[in-house]
Motif scaffolding. Structure first.
Motif, short mmCIF file in Angstrom:
data_model
loop_
_atom_site.label_atom_id
_atom_site.label_comp_id
_atom_site.label_asym_id
_atom_site.label_seq_id
_atom_site.Cartn_x
_atom_site.Cartn_y
_atom_site.Cartn_z
N ASP A 41 -11.42 -6.54 56.53
CA ASP A 41 -11.37 -7.86 55.53
C ASP A 41 -12.37 -6.46 55.08
OD1 ASP A 41 -13.39 -10.33 55.69
OD2 ASP A 41 -14.52 -9.27 54.23
N SER A 42 -12.44 -7.14 53.28
CA SER A 42 -12.86 -6.28 51.80
C SER A 42 -14.12 -5.82 51.80
CB SER A 42 -12.22 -6.54 50.71
OG SER A 42 -12.37 -8.36 50.36
N ARG A 43 -14.92 -7.23 52.78
CA ARG A 43 -15.71 -6.55 52.63
C ARG A 43 -17.10 -5.87 53.30
NH1 ARG A 43 -17.04 -12.64 52.96
NH2 ARG A 43 -14.93 -12.71 54.62
N VAL A 44 -16.02 -5.35 54.24
CA VAL A 44 -16.59 -3.79 55.22
C VAL A 44 -16.16 -2.79 55.20
CG1 VAL A 44 -17.31 -3.91 58.23
CG2 VAL A 44 -16.37 -6.59 57.19
N VAL A 45 -17.34 -2.14 54.52
CA VAL A 45 -16.83 -0.60 54.59
C VAL A 45 -17.39 0.23 55.21
CG1 VAL A 45 -16.56 0.61 52.57
CG2 VAL A 45 -16.79 -1.60 51.64
N PRO A 46 -16.87 1.29 55.87
CA PRO A 46 -17.70 1.26 57.33
C PRO A 46 -18.65 2.89 57.13
CG PRO A 46 -15.16 0.99 58.04
CD PRO A 46 -15.21 0.43 56.66
N GLU A 47 -17.84 3.42 55.86
CA GLU A 47 -18.05 4.45 55.32
C GLU A 47 -19.55 4.18 54.28
OE1 GLU A 47 -14.88 4.26 54.73
OE2 GLU A 47 -14.26 5.75 55.86
N HIS A 178 -20.19 1.47 71.59
CA HIS A 178 -21.15 0.26 71.00
C HIS A 178 -20.47 -1.08 70.34
CE1 HIS A 178 -23.54 4.08 70.37
NE2 HIS A 178 -22.18 4.42 70.31
N GLY A 179 -20.78 -2.00 70.60
CA GLY A 179 -20.13 -3.33 69.92
C GLY A 179 -21.18 -3.90 69.14
N TRP A 180 -20.97 -3.66 67.72
CA TRP A 180 -21.28 -4.32 66.75
C TRP A 180 -20.88 -5.84 65.61
CZ3 TRP A 180 -22.73 1.13 63.35
CH2 TRP A 180 -23.14 2.01 64.45
N VAL A 181 -22.18 -6.35 65.27
CA VAL A 181 -21.79 -7.09 64.45
C VAL A 181 -22.46 -6.73 62.51
CG1 VAL A 181 -21.82 -9.51 64.05
CG2 VAL A 181 -21.67 -9.06 65.99
N TYR A 182 -21.77 -6.55 61.85
CA TYR A 182 -22.20 -6.81 60.94
C TYR A 182 -22.62 -8.00 59.83
CZ TYR A 182 -21.43 -4.55 55.76
OH TYR A 182 -22.13 -4.94 54.18
N ASP A 183 -23.41 -7.76 59.11
CA ASP A 183 -23.69 -9.22 58.52
C ASP A 183 -23.93 -9.21 56.72
OD1 ASP A 183 -25.77 -11.98 58.36
OD2 ASP A 183 -25.60 -11.08 56.68
N ILE A 184 -22.19 -9.58 56.16
CA ILE A 184 -22.79 -9.32 55.31
C ILE A 184 -23.45 -9.60 54.00
CG2 ILE A 184 -20.69 -9.82 52.89
CD1 ILE A 184 -18.51 -9.54 55.32
N GLU A 185 -24.23 -11.34 54.00
CA GLU A 185 -24.57 -11.65 53.54
C GLU A 185 -26.75 -10.47 53.73
OE1 GLU A 185 -25.91 -15.28 53.54
OE2 GLU A 185 -27.18 -15.53 51.61
N MET A 186 -26.82 -10.38 54.66
CA MET A 186 -27.98 -9.65 54.96
C MET A 186 -28.41 -7.84 54.69
SD MET A 186 -29.79 -12.24 55.35
CE MET A 186 -30.80 -11.67 55.49
N GLY A 187 -26.52 -7.42 55.41
CA GLY A 187 -26.85 -6.00 54.87
C GLY A 187 -27.41 -5.46 56.50
N SER A 188 -26.93 -6.49 57.63
CA SER A 188 -27.87 -6.29 58.93
C SER A 188 -27.10 -5.70 59.54
CB SER A 188 -28.67 -7.20 59.08
OG SER A 188 -27.73 -8.22 59.67
N ILE A 189 -26.72 -4.82 60.91
CA ILE A 189 -25.73 -5.11 62.22
C ILE A 189 -26.82 -5.26 62.92
CG2 ILE A 189 -25.00 -3.38 63.62
CD1 ILE A 189 -24.46 -1.84 61.03
N ASP A 190 -26.47 -6.65 64.37
CA ASP A 190 -26.83 -6.38 65.38
C ASP A 190 -26.13 -5.85 66.67
OD1 ASP A 190 -29.22 -8.35 64.78
OD2 ASP A 190 -27.47 -9.64 64.74
N ALA A 191 -26.78 -5.10 67.43
CA ALA A 191 -25.92 -3.99 68.98
C ALA A 191 -26.20 -4.51 69.58
CB ALA A 191 -25.97 -2.71 68.37
N LEU A 192 -24.43 -4.48 70.14
CA LEU A 192 -24.61 -5.53 71.89
C LEU A 192 -25.79 -4.14 72.80
CD1 LEU A 192 -23.30 -7.48 74.20
CD2 LEU A 192 -21.99 -5.99 74.71
N SER A 193 -26.45 -5.18 73.57
CA SER A 193 -27.09 -4.14 74.15
C SER A 193 -27.17 -3.87 75.89
CB SER A 193 -28.74 -4.76 74.70
OG SER A 193 -28.97 -6.02 75.13
#
Ligand code: ZN
Length: 219
Positions: A41-47, A178-193
């Motif tokens: 997805d073009s909206r997800v830029v890891p770096e 690590h398991g992450w979910v990136y929220d495009i609108e919020m700029g936040s990341i949730d991580a799997l515990s």
């Protein structure tokens, strides 16, 4: 295409001169510490979202941030995982899903994909996530998609642990997953515990790790 060429010229004139020493060092070597697996997805830029410089992330991207389970006929993803772990010796692997994922939307909504046979086949690597997600009640379509994105990250973390290079590194206590979910609108990341069921805000709990090297270290 002009915007890409203009961008390259800007890189050559501005960004590159600021990093001449870095690129001189990187000309003949790389030692990335992390394998980052995410969606195309073009909206997800890891770096960008991890603020990393060239040489710091080894990246795999595909539709749905999928890692096929190891098989007798391994493909490009498997080969790249193997190289990152066995040759480069990365100490961490991040599998990062994201909000509004088209691949996960197609699965969650059971969209007809007869006209997309390659996509349809590829997304079967998320089948275990699909059946788990279908078995649960969801308040609405948005909640179902959000849950599908998370279940897919959990499923791909399971898939990657079928790879011999990953299992060996875990056996030696050298690899965190690590398991992450990136929220495009919020700029936040949730991580799997570590319970592997709940996701927590990474900003609140930055040490969150789904599978810590020490917990899988047999010795
Ligand atoms: Zn996606």
């Amino acid at each position: 295409m002009k915007n890409l060429i203009d961008g390259f010229l800007k890189f050559q004139n501005e960004a590159f001169p600021q990093r001449t020493e870095l690129f001189k060092h990187l000309a003949t070597t790389q030692q990335p510490g992390t394998l980052f697996i995410t969606c195309s997805d073009s909206r997800v830029v890891p770096e960008l979202l991890t603020q990393q410089e060239p040489g710091e992330l080894f990246v795999i991207r595909n539709a749905g941030n999928i890692v096929p389970s190891y098989s007798p006929h391994p493909g490009g993803v498997s080969a790249t995982v193997e190289y990152a772990v066995a040759v480069l010796g990365v100490t961490d692997i991040v599998i990062c899903g994201h909000s509004d994922c088209g691949a996960m939307t197609a699965i969650a909504k059971c969209k007809c994909m007869d006209h997309l046979p390659a996509v349809s086949g590829w997304l079967q690597h998320s089948e275990s996530a699909k059946v788990v997600n279908e078995s649960r009640p969801h308040a609405n379509d948005a909640a179902k998609l959000s849950s599908m994105v998370r279940e897919n990250v959990i499923a791909q973390l399971a898939n990657i642990q079928t790879h011999p290079s990953v299992r060996l590194a875990q056996e030696k206590g050298l690899l965190n997953l690590h398991g992450w979910v990136y929220d495009i609108e919020m700029g936040s990341i949730d991580a799997l515990s570590a319970d592997r069921r709940t996701f927590v805000p990474l900003a609140d709990q930055p040490a969150t790790c789904a599978i810590h090297a020490q917990t899988t270290h047999a010795a």
